[in-house]
Design an enzyme around this catalytic site. Structure first.
Site, PDB file in Angstrom:
ATOM      1  N   TYR A 167      51.016 -22.021  16.574  1.00 35.15           N
ATOM      2  CA  TYR A 167      51.978 -20.947  16.273  1.00 35.15           C
ATOM      3  C   TYR A 167      52.732 -20.526  17.536  1.00 35.15           C
ATOM      4  O   TYR A 167      53.927 -20.239  17.496  1.00 35.15           O
ATOM      5  CB  TYR A 167      51.271 -19.724  15.675  1.00 35.15           C
ATOM      6  CG  TYR A 167      50.921 -19.924  14.216  1.00 35.15           C
ATOM      7  CD1 TYR A 167      51.820 -19.580  13.209  1.00 35.15           C
ATOM      8  CD2 TYR A 167      49.703 -20.480  13.844  1.00 35.15           C
ATOM      9  CE1 TYR A 167      51.513 -19.768  11.877  1.00 35.15           C
ATOM     10  CE2 TYR A 167      49.387 -20.679  12.510  1.00 35.15           C
ATOM     11  CZ  TYR A 167      50.296 -20.328  11.529  1.00 35.15           C
ATOM     12  OH  TYR A 167      49.997 -20.529  10.208  1.00 35.15           O
ATOM     13  N   GLU A 226      40.692  -9.878   8.258  1.00 31.01           N
ATOM     14  CA  GLU A 226      40.531 -10.755   9.424  1.00 31.01           C
ATOM     15  C   GLU A 226      39.618 -11.923   9.021  1.00 31.01           C
ATOM     16  O   GLU A 226      38.414 -11.738   8.807  1.00 31.01           O
ATOM     17  CB  GLU A 226      39.951  -9.937  10.590  1.00 31.01           C
ATOM     18  CG  GLU A 226      39.507 -10.751  11.790  1.00 31.01           C
ATOM     19  CD  GLU A 226      40.550 -11.736  12.290  1.00 31.01           C
ATOM     20  OE1 GLU A 226      41.723 -11.362  12.448  1.00 31.01           O
ATOM     21  OE2 GLU A 226      40.183 -12.910  12.501  1.00 31.01           O
ATOM     22  N   SER A 227      40.215 -13.108   8.947  1.00 29.57           N
ATOM     23  CA  SER A 227      39.487 -14.255   8.397  1.00 29.57           C
ATOM     24  C   SER A 227      38.190 -14.578   9.136  1.00 29.57           C
ATOM     25  O   SER A 227      37.194 -14.969   8.517  1.00 29.57           O
ATOM     26  CB  SER A 227      40.400 -15.483   8.395  1.00 29.57           C
ATOM     27  OG  SER A 227      40.771 -15.825   9.704  1.00 29.57           O
ATOM     28  N   ARG A 272      51.626  -6.146  10.023  1.00 27.77           N
ATOM     29  CA  ARG A 272      52.201  -7.195   9.185  1.00 27.77           C
ATOM     30  C   ARG A 272      51.366  -7.336   7.906  1.00 27.77           C
ATOM     31  O   ARG A 272      50.190  -7.001   7.879  1.00 27.77           O
ATOM     32  CB  ARG A 272      52.254  -8.521   9.934  1.00 27.77           C
ATOM     33  CG  ARG A 272      53.130  -8.446  11.203  1.00 27.77           C
ATOM     34  CD  ARG A 272      53.762  -9.777  11.506  1.00 27.77           C
ATOM     35  NE  ARG A 272      54.628 -10.236  10.443  1.00 27.77           N
ATOM     36  CZ  ARG A 272      55.918  -9.899  10.300  1.00 27.77           C
ATOM     37  NH1 ARG A 272      56.496  -9.118  11.167  1.00 27.77           N
ATOM     38  NH2 ARG A 272      56.626 -10.371   9.299  1.00 27.77           N
ATOM     39  N   PHE A 273      52.010  -7.838   6.873  1.00 26.10           N
ATOM     40  CA  PHE A 273      51.351  -7.927   5.561  1.00 26.10           C
ATOM     41  C   PHE A 273      50.761  -9.331   5.400  1.00 26.10           C
ATOM     42  O   PHE A 273      51.345 -10.205   4.756  1.00 26.10           O
ATOM     43  CB  PHE A 273      52.352  -7.613   4.457  1.00 26.10           C
ATOM     44  CG  PHE A 273      53.024  -6.272   4.626  1.00 26.10           C
ATOM     45  CD1 PHE A 273      52.271  -5.099   4.597  1.00 26.10           C
ATOM     46  CD2 PHE A 273      54.401  -6.175   4.822  1.00 26.10           C
ATOM     47  CE1 PHE A 273      52.875  -3.858   4.752  1.00 26.10           C
ATOM     48  CE2 PHE A 273      55.011  -4.941   4.981  1.00 26.10           C
ATOM     49  CZ  PHE A 273      54.258  -3.772   4.949  1.00 26.10           C
ATOM     50  N   THR A 274      49.618  -9.526   6.018  1.00 23.80           N
ATOM     51  CA  THR A 274      49.056 -10.880   6.109  1.00 23.80           C
ATOM     52  C   THR A 274      47.994 -11.154   5.041  1.00 23.80           C
ATOM     53  O   THR A 274      47.383 -10.234   4.480  1.00 23.80           O
ATOM     54  CB  THR A 274      48.409 -11.090   7.491  1.00 23.80           C
ATOM     55  OG1 THR A 274      47.409 -10.084   7.685  1.00 23.80           O
ATOM     56  CG2 THR A 274      49.419 -11.016   8.609  1.00 23.80           C
ATOM     57  N   VAL A 275      47.800 -12.425   4.775  1.00 22.96           N
ATOM     58  CA  VAL A 275      46.640 -12.897   4.026  1.00 22.96           C
ATOM     59  C   VAL A 275      45.741 -13.620   5.031  1.00 22.96           C
ATOM     60  O   VAL A 275      46.248 -14.116   6.045  1.00 22.96           O
ATOM     61  CB  VAL A 275      47.060 -13.873   2.888  1.00 22.96           C
ATOM     62  CG1 VAL A 275      47.729 -13.125   1.772  1.00 22.96           C
ATOM     63  CG2 VAL A 275      47.925 -15.021   3.393  1.00 22.96           C
ATOM     64  N   CYS A 333      48.150 -20.980   4.125  1.00 23.51           N
ATOM     65  CA  CYS A 333      47.754 -20.305   5.368  1.00 23.51           C
ATOM     66  C   CYS A 333      46.406 -20.823   5.876  1.00 23.51           C
ATOM     67  O   CYS A 333      45.409 -20.792   5.158  1.00 23.51           O
ATOM     68  CB  CYS A 333      47.668 -18.811   5.075  1.00 23.51           C
ATOM     69  SG  CYS A 333      46.900 -17.846   6.381  1.00 23.51           S
ATOM     70  N   TRP A 393      54.823 -12.182   1.265  1.00 19.30           N
ATOM     71  CA  TRP A 393      54.232 -13.085   0.270  1.00 19.30           C
ATOM     72  C   TRP A 393      54.437 -12.551  -1.145  1.00 19.30           C
ATOM     73  O   TRP A 393      53.950 -11.470  -1.464  1.00 19.30           O
ATOM     74  CB  TRP A 393      52.731 -13.214   0.486  1.00 19.30           C
ATOM     75  CG  TRP A 393      52.276 -13.856   1.756  1.00 19.30           C
ATOM     76  CD1 TRP A 393      51.727 -13.232   2.833  1.00 19.30           C
ATOM     77  CD2 TRP A 393      52.268 -15.268   2.062  1.00 19.30           C
ATOM     78  NE1 TRP A 393      51.390 -14.166   3.793  1.00 19.30           N
ATOM     79  CE2 TRP A 393      51.708 -15.413   3.342  1.00 19.30           C
ATOM     80  CE3 TRP A 393      52.683 -16.410   1.374  1.00 19.30           C
ATOM     81  CZ2 TRP A 393      51.549 -16.645   3.961  1.00 19.30           C
ATOM     82  CZ3 TRP A 393      52.529 -17.641   1.986  1.00 19.30           C
ATOM     83  CH2 TRP A 393      51.970 -17.751   3.258  1.00 19.30           C
TER      84      TRP A 393
HETATM   85  N1  GSH Z   1      44.196 -12.592  12.046  1.00 20.35           N
HETATM   86  C1  GSH Z   1      44.533 -12.910  10.743  1.00 20.35           C
HETATM   87  C2  GSH Z   1      45.863 -13.705  10.709  1.00 20.35           C
HETATM   88  C3  GSH Z   1      46.343 -13.931   9.318  1.00 20.35           C
HETATM   89  C4  GSH Z   1      47.818 -14.367   9.313  1.00 20.35           C
HETATM   90  O1  GSH Z   1      48.534 -14.244  10.317  1.00 20.35           O
HETATM   91  N2  GSH Z   1      48.295 -14.851   8.150  1.00 20.35           N
HETATM   92  C5  GSH Z   1      49.681 -15.265   8.032  1.00 20.35           C
HETATM   93  C6  GSH Z   1      49.842 -16.498   7.183  1.00 20.35           C
HETATM   94  S1  GSH Z   1      49.310 -17.984   7.927  1.00 20.35           S
HETATM   95  C7  GSH Z   1      50.471 -14.209   7.288  1.00 20.35           C
HETATM   96  O2  GSH Z   1      50.062 -13.753   6.231  1.00 20.35           O
HETATM   97  N3  GSH Z   1      51.637 -13.839   7.836  1.00 20.35           N
HETATM   98  C8  GSH Z   1      52.548 -12.947   7.194  1.00 20.35           C
HETATM   99  C9  GSH Z   1      53.419 -12.218   8.180  1.00 20.35           C
HETATM  100  O3  GSH Z   1      53.136 -12.224   9.372  1.00 20.35           O
HETATM  101  O4  GSH Z   1      54.373 -11.604   7.712  1.00 20.35           O
HETATM  102  C10 GSH Z   1      43.379 -13.693  10.157  1.00 20.35           C
HETATM  103  O5  GSH Z   1      42.884 -14.637  10.794  1.00 20.35           O
HETATM  104  O6  GSH Z   1      42.962 -13.355   9.065  1.00 20.35           O
END
Ligand code: GSH
Length: 319
Positions: free
Chosen positions: A192, A142-143, A124-127, A55, A88
């Protein structure tokens, strides 16, 4: 735990685009800062970072953690690049070289952490995620904010040569903010928008501004080592993570193929190569196996065969 059904939040294969076919990224929801005199004080060992090497947003935080010498302050867990219907998976659920289990919460998927922090979480379950071990919650996901936290929060406890590293220096802030803004919209998120578009019109509305911005960056980087001023800033980190993925993934998988970086953008290409080959912070946090596997495997709505292309060879050209 028999919880509610969160499949629509975790399964990217069923993620819906807008009515016009465009992809709109949702804002992150955990937005606290680590700071003295706050709920989240800058204590060594208190926080843990959950990331994916694949990511780009998460890799920003890995680069900054290393640059600031925070490895002993903040532990890291690396997810498997194969993001499936539960989102993930951790390294024990899906054994992929380089992926690790969760030593803090024993989570099986990143979604477990979100639901532990807030059972009603509906995003969403983001990293990336910065996890607080003391209160068992997510401090920030938030990165762009996490890298600013890492830039300053632990400075009092760091050796002088690490404390003085400043990726968001006062005198360059206005320029950094200005560049971040259009680079985020048209480049970082632009790839994206092109790749997740579900209509021709939405795809073209993303891919054209993306290459216009690359043209603009090419002009800015002619004869320069860093994007802004003569020092490494967060603007370099934020752009690098997208550019290094460009030829190996975005050209093919996300159809960003007007030009490649290596053949179409000599100054941008050289800037990327120098960061990669001269800074272990960039090279050691870049894992092309995770990057390529993630995108080509995890989006079967875009690549139903899940075949991961062999090239480009090499993934990044030597200097
Ligand atoms: N705004 C967030 C975006 C993070 C993001 O979208 N991560 C993606 C991976 S590149 C993710 O984990 N997506 C999982 C999903 O949407 O289910 C940041 O910059 O931290």
């Amino acid at each position: 735990m028999a919880g509610r059904d969160v499949t629509s939040q975790s399964n990217i294969h069923v993620m819906k685009t807008e009515a016009d076919g465009s992809f709109k990224r949702k804002a992150s929801t955990f937005r606290d800062f680590i700071a003295k005199d706050s709920q989240f004080t800058p204590d060594k060992g208190r926080y843990h970072l959950y990331v994916s090497y694949a990511c780009p947003w998460a890799t920003r935080t890995l680069i900054t953690r290393k640059l600031k010498g925070l490895e002993d302050f903040i532990g890291v867990t690396i997810v498997s690049p194969r993001m499936g219907t539960d989102g993930w998976p951790l390294g024990d659920v899906d054994e992929f070289p380089g992926a690790t289990p969760d030593p803090i919460n024993g989570a099986k998927h990143i979604k477990d952490l979100y639901l532990r922090a807030n059972p009603d979480y509906d995003g969403r379950f983001t990293v990336p995620i910065v996890w607080d071990k003391k209160t068992s919650t997510i401090v920030n996901n938030e990165s762009s904010e996490i890298i600013r936290i890492f830039n300053t929060a632990f400075n009092d406890q760091l050796p002088a040569e690490k404390a003085k590293i400043d990726i968001y220096p006062e005198h360059l802030r206005a320029q950094i903010d200005e560049v971040n803004d259009w680079v985020y919209n048209s480049v970082n998120n632009g790839v994206y928008k092109a790749g997740f578009a579900s209509s021709q019109q939405a795809y073209e509305a993303a891919v054209v501004p993306l290459f216009k911005s690359l043209d603009r960056l090419e002009e800015m980087l002619k004869g320069k080592t860093y994007l802004i001023g003569d020092t490494l800033t967060e603007a370099d980190i934020r752009l690098f993570v997208t550019i290094v993925r460009f030829d190996p993934v975005y050209v093919g998988h996300f159809k960003c193929n007007l030009r490649t970086i290596r053949d179409g953008y000599p100054a941008l290409h050289l800037w990327m190569q120098k960061l990669y080959w001269n800074f272990p912070e960039f090279k050691d946090t870049c894992n092309f196996d995770h990057i390529k596997t993630h995108y080509y495997w995890s989006h079967p709505h875009i690549n139903p065969t899940r075949i991961v292309p062999t090239g480009p060879i090499p993934h990044i050209l030597p200097l």
